[in-house]
Scaffold this motif. Structure first.
Motif, mmCIF file in Angstrom:
data_model
loop_
_atom_site.group_PDB
_atom_site.id
_atom_site.type_symbol
_atom_site.label_atom_id
_atom_site.label_comp_id
_atom_site.label_asym_id
_atom_site.label_seq_id
_atom_site.Cartn_x
_atom_site.Cartn_y
_atom_site.Cartn_z
ATOM 1 N N THR A 39 103.917 -23.944 -5.883
ATOM 2 C CA THR A 39 104.210 -22.905 -4.907
ATOM 3 C C THR A 39 104.467 -21.550 -5.557
ATOM 4 N N PRO A 40 105.184 -21.436 -6.714
ATOM 5 C CA PRO A 40 105.344 -20.120 -7.341
ATOM 6 C C PRO A 40 104.044 -19.461 -7.762
ATOM 7 N N SER A 41 102.945 -20.213 -7.860
ATOM 8 C CA SER A 41 101.687 -19.570 -8.220
ATOM 9 C C SER A 41 101.262 -18.572 -7.161
ATOM 10 N N GLN A 42 101.364 -18.967 -5.902
ATOM 11 C CA GLN A 42 101.035 -18.034 -4.844
ATOM 12 C C GLN A 42 102.128 -16.991 -4.670
ATOM 13 N N THR A 43 103.362 -17.338 -5.007
ATOM 14 C CA THR A 43 104.423 -16.347 -4.993
ATOM 15 C C THR A 43 104.138 -15.243 -5.986
ATOM 16 N N HIS A 44 103.641 -15.607 -7.158
ATOM 17 C CA HIS A 44 103.288 -14.603 -8.160
ATOM 18 C C HIS A 44 102.134 -13.743 -7.664
ATOM 19 N N SER A 45 101.164 -14.353 -7.031
ATOM 20 C CA SER A 45 100.034 -13.598 -6.508
ATOM 21 C C SER A 45 100.479 -12.583 -5.460
ATOM 22 N N GLY A 46 101.343 -13.012 -4.532
ATOM 23 C CA GLY A 46 101.838 -12.087 -3.521
ATOM 24 C C GLY A 46 102.706 -10.997 -4.107
ATOM 25 N N TYR A 47 103.529 -11.346 -5.103
ATOM 26 C CA TYR A 47 104.383 -10.335 -5.730
ATOM 27 C C TYR A 47 103.544 -9.281 -6.432
ATOM 28 N N ASP A 48 102.512 -9.706 -7.137
ATOM 29 C CA ASP A 48 101.645 -8.747 -7.816
ATOM 30 C C ASP A 48 100.937 -7.848 -6.806
ATOM 31 N N LEU A 49 100.529 -8.417 -5.687
ATOM 32 C CA LEU A 49 99.834 -7.632 -4.665
ATOM 33 C C LEU A 49 100.720 -6.522 -4.132
ATOM 34 N N GLY A 50 101.992 -6.827 -3.881
ATOM 35 C CA GLY A 50 102.880 -5.817 -3.335
ATOM 36 C C GLY A 50 103.411 -4.844 -4.364
ATOM 37 N N ILE A 51 103.721 -5.335 -5.570
ATOM 38 C CA ILE A 51 104.369 -4.472 -6.552
ATOM 39 C C ILE A 51 103.406 -3.440 -7.120
ATOM 40 N N THR A 52 102.131 -3.796 -7.283
ATOM 41 C CA THR A 52 101.172 -2.862 -7.868
ATOM 42 C C THR A 52 100.914 -1.684 -6.943
ATOM 43 N N LEU A 200 106.794 -9.338 0.761
ATOM 44 C CA LEU A 200 107.955 -8.622 1.310
ATOM 45 C C LEU A 200 108.999 -8.356 0.226
ATOM 46 N N PHE A 201 109.266 -9.340 -0.622
ATOM 47 C CA PHE A 201 110.260 -9.169 -1.677
ATOM 48 C C PHE A 201 109.841 -8.070 -2.649
ATOM 49 N N SER A 202 108.563 -8.042 -3.018
ATOM 50 C CA SER A 202 108.091 -7.021 -3.950
ATOM 51 C C SER A 202 108.205 -5.622 -3.351
ATOM 52 N N GLN A 203 107.960 -5.495 -2.064
ATOM 53 C CA GLN A 203 108.048 -4.177 -1.445
ATOM 54 C C GLN A 203 109.492 -3.720 -1.301
ATOM 55 N N VAL A 204 110.409 -4.658 -1.103
ATOM 56 C CA VAL A 204 111.833 -4.310 -1.116
ATOM 57 C C VAL A 204 112.250 -3.898 -2.524
ATOM 58 N N VAL A 205 111.754 -4.602 -3.535
ATOM 59 C CA VAL A 205 112.044 -4.219 -4.926
ATOM 60 C C VAL A 205 111.510 -2.820 -5.206
ATOM 61 N N VAL A 366 107.370 -1.787 3.266
ATOM 62 C CA VAL A 366 108.332 -2.832 3.617
ATOM 63 C C VAL A 366 108.134 -3.268 5.064
ATOM 64 N N ALA A 367 107.873 -2.327 5.956
ATOM 65 C CA ALA A 367 107.672 -2.675 7.367
ATOM 66 C C ALA A 367 106.449 -3.560 7.546
ATOM 67 N N VAL A 368 105.363 -3.250 6.845
ATOM 68 C CA VAL A 368 104.154 -4.071 6.944
ATOM 69 C C VAL A 368 104.399 -5.459 6.363
ATOM 70 N N GLY A 369 105.094 -5.530 5.218
ATOM 71 C CA GLY A 369 105.406 -6.825 4.623
ATOM 72 C C GLY A 369 106.287 -7.680 5.506
ATOM 73 N N ALA A 370 107.270 -7.050 6.173
ATOM 74 C CA ALA A 370 108.147 -7.803 7.066
ATOM 75 C C ALA A 370 107.361 -8.376 8.252
ATOM 76 N N ALA A 371 106.458 -7.580 8.803
ATOM 77 C CA ALA A 371 105.637 -8.073 9.916
ATOM 78 C C ALA A 371 104.761 -9.245 9.474
ATOM 79 N N LEU A 372 104.218 -9.165 8.274
ATOM 80 C CA LEU A 372 103.386 -10.255 7.763
ATOM 81 C C LEU A 372 104.197 -11.520 7.558
ATOM 82 N N PHE A 373 105.396 -11.378 6.998
ATOM 83 C CA PHE A 373 106.238 -12.550 6.745
ATOM 84 C C PHE A 373 106.664 -13.209 8.053
#
Length: 377
Positions: A39-52, A200-205, A366-373
């Motif tokens: 499961t963290p594999s996709q978590t890493h993918s989503g985090y990279d998508l938002g943080i970049t 969502l977490f990456s965008q909050v960060v 952050v608003a877009v990420g929250a809606a997606l989550f």
């Protein structure tokens, strides 16, 4: 008063025994947690998508690696609109081939890695593929967070993309193979839930880290903390990378993958360990896995000649699997062609190009990420 029993002959006959309910596979917490490690594999993918998408709007990051973009931003802020100077146009602030190559390199590497991920997963196993993805995530995160020039950034992004391509090919299959039938849908949903939570977490960060210390305001010099805040934002990707690598190293391969590669004793032992011991439906599940592995290794005489000679990559295109192919392709095409990845990746730069402040651009993300989550539920 207690009811009196009937004394007639028909009622005195012994009743037939009630059939015992079929035992359901048990979920043992420790093996299940270890085997949910993909499961963290996709978590890493989503985090990279938002943080970049967030760090590409950070002035200290742009000043360090993309000074042309930083200068264009300053020119656009200093000019009084309207202006005919392309260098000062608000919509062209992020128009830079090198910046575009930096952001796109991970996706190009993921596309190339995915071409080899299926063969690697089939020959070396799901666990080995996930372990390779975890190592790629660790190296890519280290290079990107510690980069001192653009070449290190791009090299780190390529490694991250390779990890994404490997993990996205092996992790969903692994989760489906280790989960009991009654929990398979829930385990599969965790993969997508991990993506949306990480976005969502990456965008909050981004909002909390990149906007701190005055580093996101181009009209005042950044503090010492703000000059390197983007490194912390990227470096937090170590958490899912370590989780994936350690989890893949500790868990066993899926019973189906072991059986298909000829390790029948290890496959059955892995299944017994996952299901909490003998019984509990293990024999039926093992019979199904064993039958599928034998059919894949040596087709039965009843198999048609065309099906026996069909290459593995061509099996989804056969008539028997055509409905599944259409449904799966439709879901994937609708998800990708809908543009959600582009929106998530470029929402902050787009908002900044339209005149939003750095804090406002990150807040829009952050608003877009929250809606997606929330929509994932």
């Amino acid at each position: 008063a207690p009811a009196r029993a009937c004394s007639c002959e028909s009622c005195s006959l012994p009743s037939p025994p009630h059939p015992r309910p079929r035992p359901r596979p048990r979920l043992r917490p420790r093996p299940l947690c270890l085997n949910l490690s993909p499961t963290p594999s996709q978590t890493h993918s989503g985090y990279d998508l938002g943080i970049t998408g967030g760090i590409t709007t950070s002035p200290p990051f742009l000043q360090s690696f993309f000074p042309a973009v930083s200068a264009r931003q300053a020119a656009a802020a200093a000019s009084a609109p309207p202006t005919d100077d392309p260098a000062a146009a608000a919509y062209c602030k992020f128009d830079d081939p090198l910046l575009t190559f930096f952001t796109s390199s991970a996706f190009l590497a993921a596309a190339v890695a995915s071409l080899f991920a299926g063969g690697l997963s089939r020959r070396a196993g799901r666990r080995a593929t996930l372990l390779a993805a975890g190592v790629a995530f660790l190296l890519g995160t280290a290079l990107t967070a510690g980069a001192v020039h653009v070449a290190m950034l791009v090299a780190g992004r390529v490694l991250l993309g390779a990890g994404i391509g490997l993990a996205n090919a092996a992790a969903p299959t692994f989760l489906a193979e280790v989960a009991p039938t009654r929990a398979r849908a829930a385990c599969g949903a965790m993969f997508q839930l991990g993506t949306t939570f990480a976005v969502l977490f990456s965008q909050v960060v981004n909002l909390l880290v990149l906007d701190s210390g005055g580093g996101s305001a181009p009209d005042r010099p950044p503090s010492a903390w703000a000059r390197h805040a983007w490194r912390l934002a990227i470096g937090l990707a170590f958490l899912p990378a370590v989780g994936l690598t350690v989890g893949a190293a500790l868990c066993s391969d899926s019973p189906a993958s072991l059986a298909w590669r000829g390790h029948r004793h290890a496959a059955r032992a892995a299944l017994v360990r996952l299901r909490g011991g003998e019984g509990a439906g293990v024999e039926e599940e093992w019979a199904a896995i064993s039958q599928a592995a034998q059919a894949a290794a040596a087709p039965s005489p009843s198999t048609t000649a065309a099906a026996a000679t069909t290459a593995p990559w061509a099996l989804p295109f056969t008539r028997a699997l055509r409905p599944e192919l259409v449904v799966a392709s439709g879901i994937a095409a609708g998800s990708q062609l809908g543009g959600i990845n582009a929106i998530l990746f470029y929402v902050a730069p787009t908002a900044a190009s339209l005149g939003a402040s750095p804090r406002g651009a990150l807040g829009a993300a952050v608003a877009v990420g929250a809606a997606l989550f929330l929509g994932t539920f």
